[in-house]
Design an enzyme around this catalytic site. Sequence first.
Site, PDB file in Angstrom:
ATOM      1  N   CYS A 298      -3.690   9.033  64.013  1.00 48.06           N
ATOM      2  CA  CYS A 298      -4.780   8.247  64.883  1.00 48.06           C
ATOM      3  C   CYS A 298      -4.499   8.558  66.331  1.00 48.06           C
ATOM      4  O   CYS A 298      -3.425   7.952  66.691  1.00 48.06           O
ATOM      5  CB  CYS A 298      -4.985   6.968  64.544  1.00 48.06           C
ATOM      6  SG  CYS A 298      -6.049   6.129  65.884  1.00 48.06           S
TER       7      CYS A 298
ATOM      8  N   CYS B 181      -4.613   5.338  68.531  1.00 51.23           N
ATOM      9  CA  CYS B 181      -3.554   4.604  68.279  1.00 51.23           C
ATOM     10  C   CYS B 181      -2.317   4.902  68.833  1.00 51.23           C
ATOM     11  O   CYS B 181      -1.454   4.172  69.229  1.00 51.23           O
ATOM     12  CB  CYS B 181      -3.549   4.595  66.825  1.00 51.23           C
ATOM     13  SG  CYS B 181      -4.909   3.964  65.800  1.00 51.23           S
TER      14      CYS B 181
END
Length: 302
Positions: free
Chosen positions: A219, A222
């Site tokens: 991600c 993230c």
Amino acid sequence: MATFTNFLLSKPPSSPSLFTQPSPLFFRPTTSSSSPRLAKPQPPLVARPTGPRGLTVRATAATQNSSPPASDERVQKVHSLEEFDAALRAAEDRLVVVEYEASRSASSNKMYPFMVELSRQCNDVVFLLVLGDESEATRELCRREKVKKAPHFTFYKSMERVHDEEGIGPDQLVGDVLYYGDNHSAVKQLHSREDVEKLIEGHKADHKLVVLDVGLKHCGPCVKVYPTVIKLSRQMSESVVFARMNGDENDSCMQFLKDMDVVEVPTFLFIRDGEIRGRYVGSGKGELIGEILRYQGVRVTY
């Protein structure tokens, strides 16, 4: 434990862009297969785009010098499949960062000195270097690992390939190493629902705010926001507890995400006195800081 003090600055200097396109390695291309995907919850998790405001993480190592530093003993040169596999086994559960270079790539020459400097800062991370066009043995290694261009970085934990990056600069490399190799004690690493419940129960008495960062292994947003989480965990250690969980680490983590109705990542859950008080979905660093302050009772005006 990796230390990144030199790379986490409140007012960082500007960092020049090294490159935008990686250079081809000198071997016959092969057809790459897509990485296996873990089962997603319903509805599927999606990465929230990066927010426009907030702190900025910059790399401070020099990037203009095209020749390698004099001392690069912490970067292990790999010349064959056998050496590569042996290095992964020897690393055990430590993060392994592999840089694939090409001898004629100016971008690789600029990136390597920075990786050497980073290796000196991160004693718990293993750094490997593969010169893709060095020999037929290294070409065979690149073909097996499906690496076609340089510079290319791969990240391994416990011999599992967890992440790939191509054509990145120092800032992104720092963020990736922090995200995949962090053992920072101020950010609690949670691996199950039981870990979450134990953490929450442990802070009912002191009434501290618990900030739980929920993400996925692969991600981008993230990864990008995580250096801010580390920095805040150091600055707010007296009043805030920071923790993180990767939802696709195992079935227990994924079930926890479903139970919490987490459908986008990164999601930050704010917990106090055993109850979830609210959440922030996204990777805007300024917005995240504002939400944390708000749940601490500080009035924030956007």
